[in-house]
Write an enzyme that holds these catalytic residues in place. Structure first.
Site, mmCIF file in Angstrom:
data_model
loop_
_atom_site.group_PDB
_atom_site.id
_atom_site.type_symbol
_atom_site.label_atom_id
_atom_site.label_comp_id
_atom_site.label_asym_id
_atom_site.label_seq_id
_atom_site.Cartn_x
_atom_site.Cartn_y
_atom_site.Cartn_z
ATOM 1 N N TYR A 44 0.826 -1.211 0.000
ATOM 2 C CA TYR A 44 0.000 0.000 0.000
ATOM 3 C C TYR A 44 0.862 1.265 0.000
ATOM 4 O O TYR A 44 0.575 2.233 -0.705
ATOM 5 C CB TYR A 44 -0.952 -0.003 1.209
ATOM 6 C CG TYR A 44 -1.924 1.147 1.157
ATOM 7 C CD1 TYR A 44 -2.955 1.158 0.218
ATOM 8 C CD2 TYR A 44 -1.796 2.242 2.006
ATOM 9 C CE1 TYR A 44 -3.830 2.224 0.133
ATOM 10 C CE2 TYR A 44 -2.676 3.315 1.929
ATOM 11 C CZ TYR A 44 -3.691 3.298 0.990
ATOM 12 O OH TYR A 44 -4.557 4.361 0.903
ATOM 13 N N SER A 126 -4.563 14.101 6.730
ATOM 14 C CA SER A 126 -5.246 13.405 5.634
ATOM 15 C C SER A 126 -6.721 13.197 5.936
ATOM 16 O O SER A 126 -7.108 12.930 7.073
ATOM 17 C CB SER A 126 -4.580 12.046 5.402
ATOM 18 O OG SER A 126 -5.423 11.229 4.626
ATOM 19 N N GLN A 148 -6.532 18.168 4.579
ATOM 20 C CA GLN A 148 -6.722 17.708 3.198
ATOM 21 C C GLN A 148 -8.083 17.051 3.067
ATOM 22 O O GLN A 148 -8.432 16.162 3.842
ATOM 23 C CB GLN A 148 -5.613 16.720 2.809
ATOM 24 C CG GLN A 148 -5.791 16.092 1.429
ATOM 25 C CD GLN A 148 -6.480 14.746 1.486
ATOM 26 O OE1 GLN A 148 -6.196 13.933 2.356
ATOM 27 N NE2 GLN A 148 -7.407 14.486 0.562
ATOM 28 N N TYR A 150 -11.073 15.100 0.665
ATOM 29 C CA TYR A 150 -11.585 14.435 -0.537
ATOM 30 C C TYR A 150 -13.041 14.834 -0.665
ATOM 31 O O TYR A 150 -13.772 14.827 0.339
ATOM 32 C CB TYR A 150 -11.484 12.908 -0.421
ATOM 33 C CG TYR A 150 -10.095 12.361 -0.655
ATOM 34 C CD1 TYR A 150 -9.355 12.740 -1.764
ATOM 35 C CD2 TYR A 150 -9.542 11.442 0.228
ATOM 36 C CE1 TYR A 150 -8.081 12.228 -1.973
ATOM 37 C CE2 TYR A 150 -8.269 10.930 0.020
ATOM 38 C CZ TYR A 150 -7.554 11.327 -1.081
ATOM 39 O OH TYR A 150 -6.301 10.822 -1.302
ATOM 40 N N THR A 176 -7.785 17.617 -2.606
ATOM 41 C CA THR A 176 -7.083 16.705 -3.518
ATOM 42 C C THR A 176 -8.005 16.347 -4.675
ATOM 43 O O THR A 176 -9.096 15.811 -4.470
ATOM 44 C CB THR A 176 -6.620 15.440 -2.778
ATOM 45 O OG1 THR A 176 -5.693 15.849 -1.769
ATOM 46 C CG2 THR A 176 -5.918 14.464 -3.709
ATOM 47 N N ARG A 185 -3.944 0.079 -8.724
ATOM 48 C CA ARG A 185 -2.742 -0.146 -7.908
ATOM 49 C C ARG A 185 -2.419 -1.636 -7.869
ATOM 50 O O ARG A 185 -3.036 -2.409 -7.127
ATOM 51 C CB ARG A 185 -2.956 0.421 -6.507
ATOM 52 C CG ARG A 185 -3.180 1.926 -6.582
ATOM 53 C CD ARG A 185 -3.288 2.576 -5.239
ATOM 54 N NE ARG A 185 -3.606 3.987 -5.402
ATOM 55 C CZ ARG A 185 -4.028 4.782 -4.424
ATOM 56 N NH1 ARG A 185 -4.184 4.291 -3.204
ATOM 57 N NH2 ARG A 185 -4.296 6.036 -4.643
ATOM 58 N N LYS A 293 -4.697 20.311 -4.860
ATOM 59 C CA LYS A 293 -3.582 19.347 -4.934
ATOM 60 C C LYS A 293 -3.838 18.371 -6.075
ATOM 61 O O LYS A 293 -4.934 17.791 -6.157
ATOM 62 C CB LYS A 293 -3.481 18.589 -3.607
ATOM 63 C CG LYS A 293 -2.415 17.489 -3.568
ATOM 64 C CD LYS A 293 -2.280 16.928 -2.152
ATOM 65 C CE LYS A 293 -1.200 15.892 -2.006
ATOM 66 N NZ LYS A 293 -1.611 14.549 -2.419
ATOM 67 N N HIS A 317 0.324 12.464 -6.895
ATOM 68 C CA HIS A 317 -0.045 11.549 -5.809
ATOM 69 C C HIS A 317 1.026 10.469 -5.630
ATOM 70 O O HIS A 317 0.742 9.330 -5.288
ATOM 71 C CB HIS A 317 -1.400 10.904 -6.120
ATOM 72 C CG HIS A 317 -2.265 10.650 -4.922
ATOM 73 N ND1 HIS A 317 -3.326 11.438 -4.583
ATOM 74 C CD2 HIS A 317 -2.240 9.672 -3.986
ATOM 75 C CE1 HIS A 317 -3.926 10.956 -3.504
ATOM 76 N NE2 HIS A 317 -3.270 9.890 -3.108
ATOM 77 N N ARG A 320 0.568 7.197 -7.744
ATOM 78 C CA ARG A 320 -0.406 6.193 -7.295
ATOM 79 C C ARG A 320 -1.707 6.234 -8.083
ATOM 80 O O ARG A 320 -2.584 5.416 -7.873
ATOM 81 C CB ARG A 320 -0.732 6.416 -5.809
ATOM 82 C CG ARG A 320 0.461 6.257 -4.912
ATOM 83 C CD ARG A 320 0.218 6.867 -3.546
ATOM 84 N NE ARG A 320 -0.705 6.135 -2.721
ATOM 85 C CZ ARG A 320 -0.432 5.009 -2.082
ATOM 86 N NH1 ARG A 320 0.765 4.482 -2.206
ATOM 87 N NH2 ARG A 320 -1.327 4.412 -1.327
ATOM 88 N N GLY A 350 8.226 12.546 -5.208
ATOM 89 C CA GLY A 350 9.620 12.251 -5.555
ATOM 90 C C GLY A 350 10.640 13.026 -4.759
ATOM 91 O O GLY A 350 11.838 12.911 -5.030
ATOM 92 N N GLY A 371 6.626 13.124 1.353
ATOM 93 C CA GLY A 371 5.645 12.044 1.441
ATOM 94 C C GLY A 371 6.221 10.772 2.024
ATOM 95 O O GLY A 371 6.557 10.700 3.212
HETATM 96 C C1 FNR Z 1 -0.704 9.258 -0.181
HETATM 97 N N1 FNR Z 1 -1.122 10.486 -0.676
HETATM 98 C C2 FNR Z 1 -2.296 11.042 -0.235
HETATM 99 N N2 FNR Z 1 -2.693 12.248 -0.720
HETATM 100 C C3 FNR Z 1 -3.825 12.835 -0.268
HETATM 101 O O1 FNR Z 1 -4.167 13.922 -0.721
HETATM 102 N N3 FNR Z 1 -4.576 12.196 0.690
HETATM 103 C C4 FNR Z 1 -4.248 10.991 1.204
HETATM 104 O O2 FNR Z 1 -4.931 10.456 2.066
HETATM 105 C C5 FNR Z 1 -3.084 10.362 0.702
HETATM 106 N N4 FNR Z 1 -2.716 9.126 1.146
HETATM 107 C C6 FNR Z 1 -1.531 8.572 0.743
HETATM 108 C C7 FNR Z 1 -1.144 7.334 1.241
HETATM 109 C C8 FNR Z 1 0.088 6.804 0.887
HETATM 110 C C9 FNR Z 1 0.513 5.493 1.469
HETATM 111 C C10 FNR Z 1 0.946 7.509 0.017
HETATM 112 C C11 FNR Z 1 2.305 6.985 -0.339
HETATM 113 C C12 FNR Z 1 0.539 8.720 -0.515
HETATM 114 C C13 FNR Z 1 -0.263 11.248 -1.617
HETATM 115 C C14 FNR Z 1 0.700 12.160 -0.846
HETATM 116 O O3 FNR Z 1 0.031 13.234 -0.260
HETATM 117 C C15 FNR Z 1 1.777 12.729 -1.778
HETATM 118 O O4 FNR Z 1 1.168 13.341 -2.879
HETATM 119 C C16 FNR Z 1 2.722 11.634 -2.263
HETATM 120 O O5 FNR Z 1 3.082 10.801 -1.190
HETATM 121 C C17 FNR Z 1 3.969 12.241 -2.885
HETATM 122 O O6 FNR Z 1 4.763 11.248 -3.454
HETATM 123 P P1 FNR Z 1 6.085 10.650 -2.733
HETATM 124 O O7 FNR Z 1 7.057 11.777 -2.617
HETATM 125 O O8 FNR Z 1 5.643 10.119 -1.428
HETATM 126 O O9 FNR Z 1 6.553 9.579 -3.665
#
Ligand code: FNR
Length: 420
Positions: A44, A126, A148, A150, A176, A185, A293, A317, A320, A350, A371
Protein backbone atom coordinates in the site's frame (compact mmCIF):
# COMPACT_ATOMS: atom_id res chain seq x y z
CA UNK A 1 19.38 21.39 14.77
CA UNK A 2 21.66 23.00 12.20
CA UNK A 3 23.18 20.82 9.50
CA UNK A 4 26.75 20.83 10.79
CA UNK A 5 25.64 19.97 14.35
CA UNK A 6 23.51 17.08 13.09
CA UNK A 7 26.31 15.87 10.86
CA UNK A 8 28.82 16.08 13.74
CA UNK A 9 26.44 14.22 16.06
CA UNK A 10 26.08 11.37 13.57
CA UNK A 11 29.85 11.05 13.11
CA UNK A 12 30.54 11.20 16.85
CA UNK A 13 27.88 8.56 17.52
CA UNK A 14 29.43 6.42 14.81
CA UNK A 15 32.86 6.90 16.40
CA UNK A 16 31.35 5.60 19.65
CA UNK A 17 30.01 2.55 17.82
CA UNK A 18 26.39 3.67 17.39
CA UNK A 19 25.22 3.72 13.81
CA UNK A 20 22.01 5.31 12.57
CA UNK A 21 18.72 3.43 13.00
CA UNK A 22 17.17 5.56 10.23
CA UNK A 23 19.33 5.45 7.09
CA UNK A 24 19.96 8.84 5.43
CA UNK A 25 19.88 7.21 1.99
CA UNK A 26 16.36 6.86 0.57
CA UNK A 27 16.81 3.44 -1.05
CA UNK A 28 18.14 1.97 2.18
CA UNK A 29 15.37 3.70 4.13
CA UNK A 30 12.69 2.20 1.89
CA UNK A 31 14.28 -1.25 2.08
CA UNK A 32 14.51 -1.12 5.88
CA UNK A 33 10.88 0.01 6.17
CA UNK A 34 9.76 -2.65 3.74
CA UNK A 35 11.32 -5.34 5.96
CA UNK A 36 9.49 -3.90 8.99
CA UNK A 37 6.05 -3.57 7.35
CA UNK A 38 3.50 -6.33 6.71
CA UNK A 39 3.30 -7.31 3.05
CA UNK A 40 -0.07 -5.51 2.78
CA UNK A 41 1.30 -2.31 4.33
CA UNK A 42 4.44 -2.39 2.16
CA UNK A 43 2.34 -2.82 -0.98
CA UNK A 44 0.00 0.00 0.00
CA UNK A 45 2.68 2.50 0.97
CA UNK A 46 5.49 1.75 -1.48
CA UNK A 47 3.33 0.82 -4.46
CA UNK A 48 1.90 2.93 -7.24
CA UNK A 49 -0.43 2.65 -10.20
CA UNK A 50 0.07 0.23 -13.10
CA UNK A 51 3.68 -0.45 -13.99
CA UNK A 52 4.81 2.28 -11.58
CA UNK A 53 6.30 4.29 -14.46
CA UNK A 54 5.28 7.55 -12.82
CA UNK A 55 7.05 6.65 -9.59
CA UNK A 56 10.20 6.19 -11.67
CA UNK A 57 9.51 9.32 -13.74
CA UNK A 58 9.27 11.39 -10.56
CA UNK A 59 12.86 10.44 -9.74
CA UNK A 60 14.19 10.67 -13.31
CA UNK A 61 12.64 14.13 -13.63
CA UNK A 62 14.90 15.43 -10.86
CA UNK A 63 17.94 13.80 -12.48
CA UNK A 64 17.29 15.86 -15.62
CA UNK A 65 18.33 19.00 -13.75
CA UNK A 66 21.81 19.73 -12.42
CA UNK A 67 23.06 22.32 -9.96
CA UNK A 68 25.92 24.57 -11.00
CA UNK A 69 27.65 25.48 -7.71
CA UNK A 70 29.12 28.98 -7.28
CA UNK A 71 32.03 29.74 -4.95
CA UNK A 72 33.10 32.36 -2.37
CA UNK A 73 29.66 33.68 -1.41
CA UNK A 74 29.81 33.64 2.42
CA UNK A 75 27.28 30.88 2.91
CA UNK A 76 27.55 30.61 6.69
CA UNK A 77 24.14 30.14 8.41
CA UNK A 78 21.92 30.09 5.32
CA UNK A 79 18.30 31.18 5.65
CA UNK A 80 15.82 28.39 4.84
CA UNK A 81 12.72 30.40 5.75
CA UNK A 82 9.85 31.18 3.40
CA UNK A 83 6.64 33.22 3.49
CA UNK A 84 3.39 31.38 2.86
CA UNK A 85 -0.13 32.78 3.24
CA UNK A 86 1.17 35.62 5.37
CA UNK A 87 3.15 33.39 7.75
CA UNK A 88 6.88 32.99 8.04
CA UNK A 89 7.85 29.31 8.05
CA UNK A 90 11.32 28.25 9.21
CA UNK A 91 11.84 25.90 6.26
CA UNK A 92 10.23 25.16 2.88
CA UNK A 93 9.18 21.64 3.96
CA UNK A 94 5.59 20.53 4.68
CA UNK A 95 4.44 17.00 5.50
CA UNK A 96 2.16 15.67 2.75
CA UNK A 97 -1.20 14.17 3.73
CA UNK A 98 -0.83 10.39 3.94
CA UNK A 99 -3.76 8.15 4.80
CA UNK A 100 -3.99 4.97 6.88
CA UNK A 101 -0.79 5.58 8.86
CA UNK A 102 -1.86 2.90 11.36
CA UNK A 103 -0.49 0.46 8.77
CA UNK A 104 2.98 1.90 9.37
CA UNK A 105 2.90 2.29 13.16
CA UNK A 106 0.26 2.02 15.93
CA UNK A 107 0.87 5.68 16.95
CA UNK A 108 0.07 6.68 13.37
CA UNK A 109 -0.94 10.32 12.78
CA UNK A 110 -0.41 11.22 16.42
CA UNK A 111 3.30 10.38 16.17
CA UNK A 112 3.54 12.44 12.97
CA UNK A 113 1.71 15.40 14.56
CA UNK A 114 4.12 15.30 17.54
CA UNK A 115 7.16 15.02 15.26
CA UNK A 116 5.95 17.94 13.13
CA UNK A 117 5.54 19.99 16.30
CA UNK A 118 9.02 19.14 17.63
CA UNK A 119 10.60 19.95 14.27
CA UNK A 120 8.40 23.02 13.59
CA UNK A 121 7.33 21.60 10.24
CA UNK A 122 3.72 22.09 9.07
CA UNK A 123 1.59 18.98 8.66
CA UNK A 124 -1.36 18.33 6.36
CA UNK A 125 -3.93 16.04 8.01
CA UNK A 126 -5.25 13.40 5.63
CA UNK A 127 -8.94 12.90 4.95
CA UNK A 128 -8.11 9.19 5.38
CA UNK A 129 -6.24 9.59 8.66
CA UNK A 130 -6.17 6.92 11.35
CA UNK A 131 -6.50 9.55 14.11
CA UNK A 132 -9.03 12.39 14.01
CA UNK A 133 -7.94 15.94 13.17
CA UNK A 134 -9.05 17.10 16.64
CA UNK A 135 -6.83 14.56 18.42
CA UNK A 136 -3.85 15.45 16.23
CA UNK A 137 -4.44 19.18 16.68
CA UNK A 138 -4.53 18.72 20.44
CA UNK A 139 -0.83 17.78 20.51
CA UNK A 140 0.35 20.49 18.09
CA UNK A 141 -0.01 23.75 20.03
CA UNK A 142 0.28 26.55 17.51
CA UNK A 143 2.22 24.54 14.93
CA UNK A 144 0.89 25.08 11.44
CA UNK A 145 -1.48 22.42 10.14
CA UNK A 146 -3.81 22.18 7.16
CA UNK A 147 -6.62 19.75 6.40
CA UNK A 148 -6.72 17.71 3.20
CA UNK A 149 -10.18 17.03 1.84
CA UNK A 150 -11.58 14.44 -0.54
CA UNK A 151 -14.83 15.62 -2.10
CA UNK A 152 -17.40 13.13 -0.94
CA UNK A 153 -20.81 12.41 -2.43
CA UNK A 154 -22.36 14.21 0.56
CA UNK A 155 -21.89 17.99 0.46
CA UNK A 156 -23.06 18.11 4.04
CA UNK A 157 -20.13 15.89 5.00
CA UNK A 158 -17.73 18.10 3.01
CA UNK A 159 -19.01 21.13 4.91
CA UNK A 160 -18.75 19.31 8.23
CA UNK A 161 -15.10 18.29 7.63
CA UNK A 162 -14.24 21.88 6.68
CA UNK A 163 -16.01 23.32 9.74
CA UNK A 164 -14.18 20.89 12.02
CA UNK A 165 -10.85 21.73 10.38
CA UNK A 166 -11.42 25.43 11.06
CA UNK A 167 -12.52 24.72 14.63
CA UNK A 168 -9.42 22.68 15.47
CA UNK A 169 -6.99 25.27 14.16
CA UNK A 170 -6.20 24.13 10.61
CA UNK A 171 -5.11 27.19 8.65
CA UNK A 172 -5.79 26.01 5.08
CA UNK A 173 -7.84 23.43 3.19
CA UNK A 174 -6.08 21.25 0.64
CA UNK A 175 -8.54 19.78 -1.83
CA UNK A 176 -7.08 16.70 -3.52
CA UNK A 177 -8.40 16.52 -7.08
CA UNK A 178 -6.58 13.51 -8.49
CA UNK A 179 -8.36 10.80 -6.53
CA UNK A 180 -11.98 10.91 -7.62
CA UNK A 181 -11.53 7.13 -7.73
CA UNK A 182 -8.63 4.86 -6.81
CA UNK A 183 -5.95 4.27 -9.44
CA UNK A 184 -5.13 0.75 -10.72
CA UNK A 185 -2.74 -0.15 -7.91
CA UNK A 186 -1.23 -3.40 -9.00
CA UNK A 187 0.49 -4.39 -5.75
CA UNK A 188 -2.72 -3.95 -3.72
CA UNK A 189 -4.77 -5.70 -6.39
CA UNK A 190 -2.42 -8.69 -6.39
CA UNK A 191 -3.02 -9.07 -2.65
CA UNK A 192 -6.71 -8.19 -2.97
CA UNK A 193 -6.16 -5.77 -0.13
CA UNK A 194 -7.77 -2.37 0.50
CA UNK A 195 -7.24 -1.01 4.03
CA UNK A 196 -10.52 0.91 4.21
CA UNK A 197 -12.53 -2.34 3.95
CA UNK A 198 -10.79 -3.39 7.17
CA UNK A 199 -12.06 -0.26 8.88
CA UNK A 200 -8.63 1.42 8.68
CA UNK A 201 -8.14 5.09 7.78
CA UNK A 202 -11.71 6.09 8.68
CA UNK A 203 -11.08 8.23 11.78
CA UNK A 204 -12.23 11.53 10.21
CA UNK A 205 -15.52 9.83 9.32
CA UNK A 206 -16.31 7.90 12.49
CA UNK A 207 -15.61 11.05 14.53
CA UNK A 208 -17.94 13.18 12.41
CA UNK A 209 -21.50 14.07 13.51
CA UNK A 210 -22.83 14.28 9.94
CA UNK A 211 -21.29 10.90 9.07
CA UNK A 212 -22.85 9.39 12.20
CA UNK A 213 -26.25 10.75 11.19
CA UNK A 214 -25.84 9.42 7.64
CA UNK A 215 -24.92 6.10 9.24
CA UNK A 216 -28.16 6.06 11.28
CA UNK A 217 -30.12 6.52 8.03
CA UNK A 218 -27.97 3.95 6.23
CA UNK A 219 -28.60 1.31 8.89
CA UNK A 220 -32.37 1.79 8.51
CA UNK A 221 -32.15 0.56 4.92
CA UNK A 222 -32.48 -3.15 4.11
CA UNK A 223 -28.99 -4.73 3.98
CA UNK A 224 -27.57 -4.92 0.46
CA UNK A 225 -26.24 -8.21 -0.89
CA UNK A 226 -24.08 -9.56 1.89
CA UNK A 227 -20.53 -10.70 1.08
CA UNK A 228 -19.82 -14.41 0.83
CA UNK A 229 -18.59 -15.39 4.32
CA UNK A 230 -15.34 -17.31 4.51
CA UNK A 231 -13.13 -17.67 7.58
CA UNK A 232 -10.97 -14.85 6.26
CA UNK A 233 -13.98 -12.54 5.64
CA UNK A 234 -15.09 -13.20 9.21
CA UNK A 235 -11.64 -12.39 10.58
CA UNK A 236 -11.54 -9.10 8.66
CA UNK A 237 -15.08 -8.18 9.75
CA UNK A 238 -14.14 -8.74 13.37
CA UNK A 239 -11.01 -6.62 12.87
CA UNK A 240 -13.13 -3.77 11.51
CA UNK A 241 -15.51 -4.06 14.47
CA UNK A 242 -12.60 -3.95 16.94
CA UNK A 243 -11.21 -0.82 15.25
CA UNK A 244 -14.52 1.12 15.40
CA UNK A 245 -13.98 3.79 18.09
CA UNK A 246 -16.97 3.74 20.46
CA UNK A 247 -18.89 1.04 22.40
CA UNK A 248 -18.05 -2.44 23.64
CA UNK A 249 -17.06 -5.11 21.14
CA UNK A 250 -20.42 -6.91 21.51
CA UNK A 251 -22.50 -3.73 21.17
CA UNK A 252 -20.58 -2.78 18.06
CA UNK A 253 -20.99 -6.26 16.61
CA UNK A 254 -24.75 -6.40 17.33
CA UNK A 255 -25.54 -2.87 16.12
CA UNK A 256 -23.74 -3.45 12.81
CA UNK A 257 -22.36 0.10 13.12
CA UNK A 258 -18.75 -0.78 12.42
CA UNK A 259 -19.49 -2.67 9.23
CA UNK A 260 -22.15 -0.11 8.34
CA UNK A 261 -19.49 2.62 8.61
CA UNK A 262 -17.23 0.74 6.19
CA UNK A 263 -20.11 0.24 3.69
CA UNK A 264 -21.32 3.83 3.97
CA UNK A 265 -17.77 5.14 3.57
CA UNK A 266 -17.26 2.98 0.46
CA UNK A 267 -20.41 4.38 -1.12
CA UNK A 268 -19.74 8.10 -0.50
CA UNK A 269 -16.06 8.78 -0.01
CA UNK A 270 -15.22 10.09 -3.47
CA UNK A 271 -17.25 11.77 -6.15
CA UNK A 272 -16.05 11.38 -9.75
CA UNK A 273 -18.78 13.78 -10.91
CA UNK A 274 -17.25 16.93 -9.39
CA UNK A 275 -16.35 19.80 -11.73
CA UNK A 276 -14.75 23.22 -11.40
CA UNK A 277 -18.13 24.75 -10.61
CA UNK A 278 -18.36 22.72 -7.39
CA UNK A 279 -15.44 24.74 -6.02
CA UNK A 280 -17.78 27.67 -5.33
CA UNK A 281 -19.46 25.54 -2.64
CA UNK A 282 -16.13 25.16 -0.85
CA UNK A 283 -15.24 28.81 -1.38
CA UNK A 284 -18.53 29.84 0.24
CA UNK A 285 -17.98 27.50 3.19
CA UNK A 286 -14.59 28.68 4.35
CA UNK A 287 -12.48 31.78 4.62
CA UNK A 288 -9.34 29.67 4.91
CA UNK A 289 -6.97 29.59 1.96
CA UNK A 290 -7.84 26.70 -0.40
CA UNK A 291 -5.07 24.83 -2.23
CA UNK A 292 -5.75 22.47 -5.12
CA UNK A 293 -3.58 19.35 -4.93
CA UNK A 294 -2.97 17.28 -8.04
CA UNK A 295 -2.54 20.04 -10.65
CA UNK A 296 -0.28 18.99 -13.56
CA UNK A 297 -1.42 21.14 -16.50
CA UNK A 298 -0.83 24.92 -16.87
CA UNK A 299 -4.45 25.45 -18.00
CA UNK A 300 -5.73 23.86 -14.78
CA UNK A 301 -3.38 26.14 -12.83
CA UNK A 302 -4.87 29.18 -14.61
CA UNK A 303 -8.36 27.87 -13.85
CA UNK A 304 -7.49 27.60 -10.17
CA UNK A 305 -6.90 31.37 -10.23
CA UNK A 306 -10.12 32.02 -12.17
CA UNK A 307 -12.07 30.01 -9.59
CA UNK A 308 -10.70 31.99 -6.66
CA UNK A 309 -8.31 29.39 -5.27
CA UNK A 310 -5.34 30.44 -3.13
CA UNK A 311 -2.62 27.90 -3.90
CA UNK A 312 -1.63 24.88 -5.98
CA UNK A 313 0.18 21.68 -5.13
CA UNK A 314 1.76 20.19 -8.24
CA UNK A 315 1.39 16.50 -7.50
CA UNK A 316 0.74 13.16 -9.17
CA UNK A 317 -0.05 11.55 -5.81
CA UNK A 318 3.36 9.88 -5.75
CA UNK A 319 2.56 7.92 -8.93
CA UNK A 320 -0.41 6.19 -7.30
CA UNK A 321 -3.12 7.39 -9.66
CA UNK A 322 -2.21 7.69 -13.37
CA UNK A 323 0.57 5.39 -14.52
CA UNK A 324 2.50 7.21 -17.25
CA UNK A 325 1.57 10.65 -15.89
CA UNK A 326 4.10 13.46 -16.26
CA UNK A 327 6.56 13.85 -13.37
CA UNK A 328 5.90 16.82 -11.14
CA UNK A 329 9.31 18.47 -11.60
CA UNK A 330 8.69 18.40 -15.38
CA UNK A 331 5.24 19.91 -14.94
CA UNK A 332 6.43 22.64 -12.55
CA UNK A 333 8.03 25.26 -14.91
CA UNK A 334 4.96 25.46 -17.17
CA UNK A 335 2.67 25.86 -14.16
CA UNK A 336 4.88 28.49 -12.54
CA UNK A 337 4.92 30.44 -15.82
CA UNK A 338 1.13 30.14 -16.10
CA UNK A 339 0.31 31.48 -12.63
CA UNK A 340 2.80 34.39 -12.84
CA UNK A 341 3.19 34.78 -9.06
CA UNK A 342 -0.57 35.17 -8.55
CA UNK A 343 -0.60 32.28 -6.08
CA UNK A 344 2.00 30.06 -4.39
CA UNK A 345 2.90 26.81 -6.10
CA UNK A 346 3.99 23.84 -3.97
CA UNK A 347 5.26 20.50 -5.27
CA UNK A 348 5.36 16.90 -4.12
CA UNK A 349 6.03 13.43 -5.57
CA UNK A 350 9.62 12.25 -5.56
CA UNK A 351 11.19 14.55 -2.95
CA UNK A 352 13.92 12.33 -1.48
CA UNK A 353 16.78 14.64 -0.55
CA UNK A 354 18.08 18.18 -0.21
CA UNK A 355 19.02 18.55 -3.88
CA UNK A 356 15.42 17.73 -4.90
CA UNK A 357 14.14 20.54 -2.68
CA UNK A 358 16.74 22.97 -4.06
CA UNK A 359 15.79 22.07 -7.66
CA UNK A 360 12.05 22.43 -7.02
CA UNK A 361 12.51 25.81 -5.34
CA UNK A 362 14.87 26.99 -8.10
CA UNK A 363 12.18 26.14 -10.67
CA UNK A 364 9.63 28.25 -8.81
CA UNK A 365 8.02 26.10 -6.09
CA UNK A 366 7.47 28.03 -2.86
CA UNK A 367 7.66 24.86 -0.75
CA UNK A 368 7.67 21.09 -1.15
CA UNK A 369 5.68 18.35 0.55
CA UNK A 370 7.52 15.33 1.88
CA UNK A 371 5.65 12.04 1.44
CA UNK A 372 6.81 8.43 1.65
CA UNK A 373 10.16 9.10 3.38
CA UNK A 374 8.49 10.25 6.60
CA UNK A 375 6.16 7.24 6.54
CA UNK A 376 9.21 4.98 6.38
CA UNK A 377 10.66 6.87 9.35
CA UNK A 378 7.36 6.29 11.18
CA UNK A 379 7.47 2.58 10.40
CA UNK A 380 11.03 2.26 11.70
CA UNK A 381 10.93 4.49 14.76
CA UNK A 382 7.53 6.07 15.45
CA UNK A 383 7.72 9.78 16.33
CA UNK A 384 11.54 9.71 16.62
CA UNK A 385 11.78 8.02 13.24
CA UNK A 386 9.75 10.80 11.59
CA UNK A 387 11.86 13.45 13.34
CA UNK A 388 15.07 11.79 12.16
CA UNK A 389 13.90 11.64 8.53
CA UNK A 390 13.01 15.34 8.68
CA UNK A 391 16.33 16.18 10.34
CA UNK A 392 18.26 14.29 7.63
CA UNK A 393 16.38 16.17 4.91
CA UNK A 394 16.87 19.58 6.51
CA UNK A 395 20.60 18.98 7.00
CA UNK A 396 20.98 17.78 3.40
CA UNK A 397 18.99 20.79 2.17
CA UNK A 398 21.05 23.27 4.18
CA UNK A 399 24.37 21.79 3.03
CA UNK A 400 23.33 21.51 -0.63
CA UNK A 401 22.05 25.08 -0.60
CA UNK A 402 25.22 26.48 0.98
CA UNK A 403 27.68 24.37 -0.97
CA UNK A 404 26.06 25.40 -4.23
CA UNK A 405 26.67 29.05 -3.28
CA UNK A 406 23.31 30.28 -1.92
CA UNK A 407 22.81 32.23 1.31
CA UNK A 408 19.06 31.65 1.35
CA UNK A 409 16.33 29.69 -0.42
CA UNK A 410 15.09 33.07 -1.67
CA UNK A 411 18.24 33.30 -3.83
CA UNK A 412 17.31 30.19 -5.82
CA UNK A 413 16.31 30.87 -9.43
CA UNK A 414 16.31 28.80 -12.63
CA UNK A 415 19.85 30.18 -13.17
CA UNK A 416 21.00 27.96 -10.28
CA UNK A 417 20.34 24.96 -12.56
CA UNK A 418 20.98 23.67 -16.04
CA UNK A 419 19.32 20.78 -17.90
CA UNK A 420 21.40 17.59 -17.61
C1 FNR B 1 -0.70 9.26 -0.18
N1 FNR B 1 -1.12 10.49 -0.68
C2 FNR B 1 -2.30 11.04 -0.24
N2 FNR B 1 -2.69 12.25 -0.72
C3 FNR B 1 -3.82 12.83 -0.27
O1 FNR B 1 -4.17 13.92 -0.72
N3 FNR B 1 -4.58 12.20 0.69
C4 FNR B 1 -4.25 10.99 1.20
O2 FNR B 1 -4.93 10.46 2.07
C5 FNR B 1 -3.08 10.36 0.70
N4 FNR B 1 -2.72 9.13 1.15
C6 FNR B 1 -1.53 8.57 0.74
C7 FNR B 1 -1.14 7.33 1.24
C8 FNR B 1 0.09 6.80 0.89
C9 FNR B 1 0.51 5.49 1.47
C10 FNR B 1 0.95 7.51 0.02
C11 FNR B 1 2.31 6.99 -0.34
C12 FNR B 1 0.54 8.72 -0.51
C13 FNR B 1 -0.26 11.25 -1.62
C14 FNR B 1 0.70 12.16 -0.85
O3 FNR B 1 0.03 13.23 -0.26
C15 FNR B 1 1.78 12.73 -1.78
O4 FNR B 1 1.17 13.34 -2.88
C16 FNR B 1 2.72 11.63 -2.26
O5 FNR B 1 3.08 10.80 -1.19
C17 FNR B 1 3.97 12.24 -2.89
O6 FNR B 1 4.76 11.25 -3.45
P1 FNR B 1 6.08 10.65 -2.73
O7 FNR B 1 7.06 11.78 -2.62
O8 FNR B 1 5.64 10.12 -1.43
O9 FNR B 1 6.55 9.58 -3.66
Amino acid sequence: MQALDWQRKIYLNGFAGNTLAIPPDFTQLEQAASRRLSSEAAAYIIGGAGHEQTIQANRKGFERWQLVPRMLHNVENPDLSIDLFGEKLPTPIVLAPIGVLEMAHPDADLAVAKAATCMQIPAIFSNQASVSMEDCSSVMGNTLRWFQLYWSRSRELVASFVNRAEACGCRAIVLTLDTTMLGWRTRDLALGHLPFLHGKGLAQYTSDPVFQRLLDDFLQQPPAARPFITFSTLQHLLGAVRRYPTGSFLTKLRSGRAMGAVSLFSSIYTNPAITWDDLSFLRQHTRLPILLKGILHPDDARKAIDYGMDGIIVSNHGGRQVDGAISTIEALPGIVAAVKDQLPVLLDSGIRGGADVVKALALGARAVCLGRPYVYGLALGGQTGVETVIQHLLADLELTLSLSGHKSVAELTPDSLRPA
